[in-house]
Motif scaffolding. Structure first.
Motif, PDB file in Angstrom:
ATOM      1  N   PRO A   1     -11.442 -75.476 -56.600  1.00 49.51           N
ATOM      2  CA  PRO A   1     -11.211 -76.810 -56.558  1.00 49.51           C
ATOM      3  C   PRO A   1     -11.731 -77.507 -55.142  1.00 49.51           C
ATOM      4  N   GLU A   2     -12.077 -76.870 -54.138  1.00 47.10           N
ATOM      5  CA  GLU A   2     -12.443 -77.355 -52.980  1.00 47.10           C
ATOM      6  C   GLU A   2     -13.992 -77.548 -53.146  1.00 47.10           C
TER       7      GLU A   2
ATOM      8  N   VAL B   1     -16.325 -77.331 -47.675  1.00 47.88           N
ATOM      9  CA  VAL B   1     -16.614 -76.296 -48.489  1.00 47.88           C
ATOM     10  C   VAL B   1     -17.224 -74.985 -47.778  1.00 47.88           C
ATOM     11  N   PRO B   2     -16.657 -73.774 -47.928  1.00 52.18           N
ATOM     12  CA  PRO B   2     -16.665 -72.622 -47.281  1.00 52.18           C
ATOM     13  C   PRO B   2     -18.365 -72.350 -47.493  1.00 52.18           C
ATOM     14  N   GLY B   3     -18.909 -71.884 -46.616  1.00 51.73           N
ATOM     15  CA  GLY B   3     -20.483 -71.318 -46.589  1.00 51.73           C
ATOM     16  C   GLY B   3     -20.662 -70.414 -47.680  1.00 51.73           C
ATOM     17  N   GLU B   4     -20.066 -69.386 -47.665  1.00 56.10           N
ATOM     18  CA  GLU B   4     -20.296 -68.501 -48.790  1.00 56.10           C
ATOM     19  C   GLU B   4     -20.080 -68.950 -50.227  1.00 56.10           C
ATOM     20  N   LEU B   5     -19.085 -69.771 -50.599  1.00 52.83           N
ATOM     21  CA  LEU B   5     -18.799 -70.295 -51.734  1.00 52.83           C
ATOM     22  C   LEU B   5     -20.141 -71.091 -52.036  1.00 52.83           C
ATOM     23  N   TRP B   6     -20.487 -72.001 -51.057  1.00 48.51           N
ATOM     24  CA  TRP B   6     -21.505 -72.800 -51.252  1.00 48.51           C
ATOM     25  C   TRP B   6     -22.856 -72.251 -51.670  1.00 48.51           C
TER      26      TRP B   6
END
Length: 865
Positions: A531-532, A558-563
């Motif tokens: 969702p974020e 947005v977390p860096g790893e997810l991005w």
């Protein structure tokens, strides 16, 4: 000493906070020596003192703090309440006395114009012209006080408040000064633009004028004489003298509209000498400000006066003249826009035009030799010239007759795939060879290549692309023939009442455009699990999101790893499908270079719009197989054998056609990378301004410019060519040249665009996908406008390629200028189950975005509602 008034001569353009935009500009013009009628300004401090002394300032701001999308009635209620507050108070006595004293210095009860001068008007960023009120022919001290108070109140009209809200201007920051200027007893008046607002030309100046006062010209209530001048030479380029029946003049207590005396109605309000004189004043004012100006002028007793000047806002990019003649470069031949030209809907950029002519000619010659044998074509029998910027196939008449007369049966090769042609030739030879060529050049680091090597590489890749297209040209007629054969057989020998249309049996198969859609849908569904991330992608401004993708920098929250995981998935999508072209001209970015259109579609899915492409395809396939079994079960053996054989042929070739078309652009990302590298080197050398300007150079210029010779700036030439291109883009290119009746009758039916001269309200084309829908039109010129598409719009375009497929998920219907029942638009529209009317010839010229239209895919009509 005055504290709330200032003479024009005391003001400069920087005094906006004190005097507002209008008064600051009048002060600047006065100081620069331009003919400005004398006057003064009642400063913003006077307004502040009035509302502070009245105790209404906070109440006004509270009432005016409405949302930009508030209902008009809310703004109207706020206006009424604010005006009631202001009407219940008078200016402080000292302030009124200072105003009267300044007025008396202008003369004995002079007639004056009283105009608002807001701190957020007459600026380059936004045009607030007309948002507040003006009072003319004001005479006497009491009338002046009333006019000033009315001007203050006009700061808070409903339209002014809504306008500022749309532009994000805080009402607490807005203040109003009032201009008091001596009225000129005008013989004529009007407006002057020091750049042409119609075509954006900065070298043209436009003057409009009418008899009497200029307020009627500004409001558009009277017909005007109009002149267009060459700004530098002062030469009149065009003139239009209107029939002027009414004029605005000063009257007791204001102005009135009267009839123009009969003998003056068709007479120019100013002569050619005066037009040139006024144009010179305008050119000097624009030079003084350093930007194009919107100027109000007055002519009285043989003299010109300037009563206002402000920057022109929203001036379009300069546009050249729209072509009216279509001269052909080679006589005794036919010119037509079909085949590959369907993927070149716009005028060609200069470098592409120089390179594509020889490339297409060579590849087309190779195809003709393969079909007809060597020696059949002579020098200049075929070409690919640009006329008014638009690409045309050229065939010398004698060559056409030679080919048809001596080898008519060899045309069968195009429809059977004999030799290296057709589906097998494309699959086993053309496609692998093209992939190998592109991969070889892509592996070379562009920075290590010399200027000449880069240009040679681009030529080699373009040749590979056009040679590949010759193979595609042999796939297209096979796919078309197979579908037409099946359709004819089915309609004449198989179909009976209640049976589905023939297209039902051809839907539900995979092809490149459908795989692109699935890939993007998969990415959207994965993104929605986070969702974020989904929230950031839908809420970030489009330009900022594109920049984040290009730099790899995660949006806020947005977390860096997810991005990085998401970014890798997007890059993989673009690596697989980012070469599909919107337009074969390599000046037009492909998705790999500009992912904005892809991101628009991704956001569309993330917001919950669109259908699951897997489900849609599965449903189509299930209907297809069910109907196939039903039909085969009731046919006799002979008809069943014919039905099955033709059906399998059509089903096997249609998806291949889309795969072949989608991969035409394999070389385009590599070519663009090489050309932009060359462009960057030319920027460093001072030849051009930005790397993309390389596309606007001619090849003959590029070689010396990229070589060892001393660099010469080509900036002016680039701008001139862009201007010419914009003018050419505004015209619809004829399908056939020369425009001769017998040619239109003989060959018009075979062209991909229909009647380009139809004028009826209902536009007629080819019904290419059945159904009917009434929805707003969305006219798109190219990928730079994809973000304007809204769910449920009817997509209206000159043509579409596989790169446009992502928009079909949003569209409720499709209308094109170019295309037919077997074109890409038709095939994809049928897969999506939306109506399509193609080959209208005029849709993009006749329709406008937001216009409500009915698209009837069965009747082949588009009707404005």
């Amino acid at each position: 000493m005055p504290t709330h008034t200032a003479l024009f001569s005391q003001l400069r353009k920087t005094d906006i906070d004190l005097a507002g935009g209008k008064a600051a500009n009048l002060g600047e013009l006065t100081a620069a020596g331009f003919p400005v009628p004398p006057g003064f300004v009642l400063t913003t401090a006077a307004y502040d003192e009035f509302v502070t002394a009245s105790g209404v300032s906070a109440d006004i701001v509270a009432l005016a703090s409405l949302a930009a999308d508030a209902e008009p009635s809310a703004y109207k209620r706020a206006e009424e309440k604010i005006h009631a507050l202001l009407a219940s108070h008078d200016p402080p006595e000292a302030l009124a006395a200072e105003l009267v004293a300044a007025y008396r210095r202008l003369g004995k009860k002079p007639a004056v114009a009283v105009r608002s001068s807001a701190t957020a008007e007459d600026l380059a960023e936004a045009s607030f012209a007309g948002q507040q009120d003006t009072y003319l022919n004001v005479r006497g001290e009491q009338a002046l006080l009333v006019a000033v108070k009315n001007c203050w109140a006009s700061l808070w009209t409903a339209r002014a408040m809504a306008y500022r809200a749309r532009h994000g201007i805080d009402p607490a920051t807005v203040r109003l000064a009032v201009v008091v200027q001596t009225m000129v007893d005008a013989d004529a008046a009007g407006v002057m633009f020091t750049a042409n607002p119609g075509n954006g030309r900065r070298d043209q100046l436009v003057i409009s004028g009418a008899w009497g006062l200029g307020e009627s010209v500004v409001s558009g209530s009277v017909s005007t004489d109009n002149f267009v001048l060459d700004s530098a030479a002062g030469k009149i380029l065009s003139r239009h003298i209107a029939g002027k029946t009414v004029m605005t003049v000063a009257a007791e207590g204001g102005t009135e509209e009267i009839a123009v005396p009969f003998e003056r109605r068709n007479r120019p309000v100013i002569g050619d000498r005066e037009v040139a004189q006024l144009g010179g004043i305008g050119a000097r004012i624009a030079a003084h400000y350093g930007c194009p100006q919107d100027i109000e002028w007055v002519y009285a007793n043989g003299e010109f006066f300037v009563v206002q000047s402000r920057p022109i806002t929203a001036l379009p990019e300069p546009t050249g003249d729209i072509p009216t003649d279509w001269p052909v470069p080679y006589p005794k031949g036919m010119y037509f826009r079909a085949s590959i030209v369907e993927q070149l809907p716009d005028p060609l950029t200069p470098l592409f035009a120089d390179l594509i002519d020889g490339s297409v000619t060579r590849s087309l010659g190779a195809l003709m030799e393969q079909v007809f044998g060597t020696g059949m074509l002579h020098d200049r029998d075929i070409a690919f010239p640009a006329i008014n910027g638009y690409a045309y196939y050229y065939y010398r008449t004698t060559a056409l007759w030679r080919l048809l007369r001596r080898s008519p049966t060899k045309l069968i090769k195009l429809f059977t795939g004999d030799g290296n042609l057709g589906v097998a030739g494309w699959r086993d030879h053309a496609h692998p060879r093209y992939q190998q060529t592109v991969a070889g050049w892509a592996a070379k680091p562009v920075a290590a290549l010399s200027d000449s090597e880069l240009l040679d590489a681009v030529s080699a890749l373009l040749d590979a692309g056009t040679l590949y297209y010759t193979a595609v040209q042999s796939v297209v007629p096979i796919a078309a023939t197979s579908e037409m054969a099946f359709r004819t057989y089915y309609e004449r020998l198989v179909r009976r009442a209640g049976d589905p249309p023939a297209v039902t049996f051809l839907l539900g198969y995979d092809s490149a455009p459908i795989r692109v859609e699935k890939s993007l849908y998969d990415l959207a569904m994965w993104t929605r699990q986070h969702p974020e991330l989904a929230g950031a992608l839908t809420q970030t401004e489009p330009d900022a999101l594109v920049n984040a993708v290009r730099t790899g920098t995660a949006p806020s929250g947005v977390p860096g790893e997810l991005w990085q995981t998401w970014h890798t998935r997007l890059r993989e999508h673009l690596q697989r499908y980012g070469h599909v072209v919107y337009n074969l001209d390599f000046a037009s970015p492909v998705p790999a270079d500009d992912p904005a259109p892809v991101l628009d579609t991704l956001r569309y899915y993330l917001r919950g719009h669109g259908n699951d492409p897997y489900r849609r395809q599965a449903d189509s396939a299930a209907r297809r197989e069910k109907q196939t079994r039903v039909v085969q079960g009731r046919l006799d053996p002979v008809r069943r054998a014919g039905f099955t054989r033709l059906l399998r042929w059509a089903q096997a070739t249609a998806p291949v056609r889309e795969d072949a078309l989608a991969d035409i652009g394999l070389a385009w990302p590599v070519m663009r990378r090489m050309l932009l590298e060359l462009g960057q080197r030319l920027v460093t050398a001072g030849v051009i301004t930005t790397p993309v300007d390389v596309f606007w150079l001619r090849r003959a210029e590029l070689v010396p410019a990229a070589g060892d010779s001393a660099p010469i700036s080509l900036t002016a030439e680039v701008q001139q060519r862009k201007m010419l291109w914009r003018g050419q883009r505004m015209v619809t290119a004829p399908q056939l040249l020369p425009e001769i009746d017998w040619m239109t009758r003989a060959f018009g039916w075979a062209m991909p665009a229909g009647d380009q001269k139809q004028t009826e309200a209902t536009i007629t084309g080819i019904g290419a996908s059945s159904g009917q829908v009434t929805a707003p039109a969305r006219v798109l010129a190219g990928p730079e406008q994809f973000g304007q598409m809204q769910p449920g719009d009817v997509l209206v375009a000159r043509m579409t390629t596989p790169a446009w497929t992502t928009l079909f998920a949003m569209a409720s219907g499709v209308v094109t200028d170019v295309g037919g029942p077997l074109s890409h638009s038709s095939i994809v529209a049928r897969e999506y189950g939306i109506p399509a009317v193609l080959g209208t010839g005029v849709a993009t010229q006749r329709l406008s975005s937001g216009q409500l239209i009915t698209v009837d895919g069965d009747a082949g009509t588009v009707t404005p509602v």
